[in-house]
Scaffold this active site. Structure first.
Site, PDB file in Angstrom:
ATOM      1  CE  LYS A 184      50.283  44.923  39.804  1.00 37.23           C
ATOM      2  NZ  LYS A 184      51.157  45.012  37.706  1.00 37.23           N
ATOM      3  CE  LYS A 198      51.732  42.817  42.460  1.00 36.83           C
ATOM      4  NZ  LYS A 198      52.173  43.396  40.676  1.00 36.83           N
ATOM      5  CB  CYS A 201      51.286  48.442  32.511  1.00 35.80           C
ATOM      6  SG  CYS A 201      52.246  48.863  33.956  1.00 35.80           S
ATOM      7  CE1 TYR A 225      60.202  37.761  44.014  1.00 38.03           C
ATOM      8  CE2 TYR A 225      58.469  39.253  45.156  1.00 38.03           C
ATOM      9  CZ  TYR A 225      58.789  38.687  43.699  1.00 38.03           C
ATOM     10  OH  TYR A 225      58.326  39.268  42.379  1.00 38.03           O
ATOM     11  NE  ARG A 246      53.667  50.530  37.475  1.00 37.11           N
ATOM     12  CZ  ARG A 246      54.264  50.573  36.077  1.00 37.11           C
ATOM     13  NH1 ARG A 246      53.849  51.495  35.518  1.00 37.11           N
ATOM     14  NH2 ARG A 246      55.378  50.074  36.899  1.00 37.11           N
TER      15      ARG A 246
HETATM   16  C1  PBG Z   1      53.804  43.938  36.132  1.00 37.39           C
HETATM   17  C2  PBG Z   1      54.100  43.345  37.420  1.00 37.39           C
HETATM   18  C3  PBG Z   1      54.604  44.446  39.132  1.00 37.39           C
HETATM   19  C4  PBG Z   1      54.717  43.475  39.971  1.00 37.39           C
HETATM   20  C5  PBG Z   1      53.670  42.509  39.552  1.00 37.39           C
HETATM   21  N1  PBG Z   1      54.137  42.399  38.380  1.00 37.39           N
HETATM   22  C6  PBG Z   1      54.784  45.281  39.371  1.00 37.39           C
HETATM   23  C7  PBG Z   1      54.129  46.830  39.035  1.00 37.39           C
HETATM   24  O1  PBG Z   1      52.488  46.894  38.683  1.00 37.39           O
HETATM   25  O2  PBG Z   1      54.976  47.611  38.864  1.00 37.39           O
HETATM   26  C8  PBG Z   1      54.947  43.464  41.238  1.00 37.39           C
HETATM   27  C9  PBG Z   1      54.969  42.094  41.695  1.00 37.39           C
HETATM   28  C10 PBG Z   1      56.050  42.593  43.500  1.00 37.39           C
HETATM   29  O3  PBG Z   1      56.329  43.693  43.768  1.00 37.39           O
HETATM   30  O4  PBG Z   1      56.783  41.620  43.868  1.00 37.39           O
HETATM   31  N2  PBG Z   1      53.139  45.102  36.043  1.00 37.39           N
END
Ligand code: PBG
Length: 325
Positions: free
Chosen positions: A196, A249, A131, A314, A218
């Site tokens: 997150k 999230k 990222c 979604y 990550r």
């Molecule tokens: C970008 C990002 C991610 C998601 C949203 N923005 C992926 C990640 O961090 O690996 C995940 C969204 C989803 O799983 O629906 N960094």
């Protein structure tokens, strides 16, 4: 007196009309944000295998998609981009005519009332899939900040209504706020992916957005799934840096964090019902193991009941159809 047999909680459950009358949480289409994956090319409408019903689409197909979303009354979309080429600095992320920058214009031209939110991150644009800028085995926090700020600013310049930084770099909200403000975008709000987690539930998204890290994971920037106090510190620091909306999230395994965030801060809370949560519902449904419509509603009501003001999902189109009178 407030004890059985005088008290009978079943009294108010007797009929649909009574249940409707005392219902505490109701879904409304205005609660929802629909994510979209925009790809380079023409006539691209590629299904994403682990996410039935979700597609990667090119700009020419986007117009049609936006008309449908707008007709369904969904108020907002969250844009993700799949660039034509990737490099180690994710330079397509902050190009004036990058894929997301072009997509923003298409959405705004097609349905100007739709709120266009953009994901601000480098993982879809870097060849290594992390990222931010990688130095050695580390994602360099401070070098990444200016690139995230440039990305957000380029989205605002293209007409985005809101930016949503998701890279989990420390200081990303203030870096983006500063850059938006000095470039004249004082009115563009930031929805920060504050808490997150480093979640396995993002697996299907990484297929959809082609953003799987080529090495490592990550965990050195996204949060440890075990931590709650730390999530509160993340949310607090984003609010202090100027986040207008804070996000938790994923959603389902983190309903406690949604509830805590709502209770502790006087701030709008968003929850991201992520890809893996969607895929599990679809897989079970395709096997005939669950009643899909009821499960979708139950999940989304749960997220809202926990305290989410905004739900990114979604399922948004399906919900719109379910909620139609
Ligand atoms: C970008 C990002 C991610 C998601 C949203 N923005 C992926 C990640 O961090 O690996 C995940 C969204 C989803 O799983 O629906 N960094």
């Amino acid at each position: 007196m407030n004890k059985f047999p005088e008290a009978r909680l079943r009294r108010l459950r007797k009929t649909p009309a009574l249940r409707n009358m005392i219902r505490e949480t109701k879904l409304e289409i205005t609660d929802f944000v629909y994510p979209i994956f925009v790809a380079q090319g023409d006539q691209v409408y590629d299904p994403i295998a682990p996410m039935p019903g979700i597609f990667q689409l090119s700009l020419d197909k986007l117009r049609q998609e936006i008309l449908e979303i707008s007709a369904l009354g969904i108020p907002a979309v969250l844009l993700f981009g799949l660039p034509g080429k990737k490099d180690d600095e994710g330079s397509e992320a902050y190009k004036q005519d990058g894929i997301v920058q072009q997509a923003i214009k298409v959405v705004k031209d097609t349905a100007s009332e739709l709120i266009v939110i953009t994901d601000v991150c480098l993982c879809e644009y870097t060849d290594h899939g992390h990222c931010g800028i990688v130095s050695g085995f580390n994602v360099d926090n401070d070098k990444t900040l200016s690139l995230l700020a440039m990305t957000a600013e380029s989205h605002a310049a293209a007409g985005a209504d809101m930016v949503a930084p998701s890279a989990m770099m420390d200081g990303q909200v203030s870096a983006i706020r500063n850059s938006l403000d000095i470039n004249g975008f004082i009115d563009v709000p930031i929805m920060s992916y504050s808490a997150k987690y480093a979640s396995a539930f993002y697996g299907p998204f990484r297929v959809a957005a082609d953003s799987t890290p080529q090495y490592g994971d990550r965990k050195a920037y996204q949060m440890d799934v075990s931590n709650s106090n730390e999530a509160i510190r993340e949310i607090k620091s984003d609010i202090d840096e100027g986040a207008d909306i804070v996000m938790v999230k994923p959603a389902l395994a983190y309903l406690d964090m949604i509830a805590l965030a709502k209770r502790m801060f006087n701030h709008p809370v968003a929850a991201y019902n992520v890809s893996g949560e969607y895929s599990m519902v679809k897989a079970a449904s395709q096997n005939g193991w669950i009643d899909e419509e009821r499960v979708i509603q139950e999940i989304l009501i749960g997220i809202k009941r926990a305290g989410a003001d905004i739900i990114i999902t979604y399922h948004a189109k399906e919900v719109a159809r379910l909620l139609e009178p």
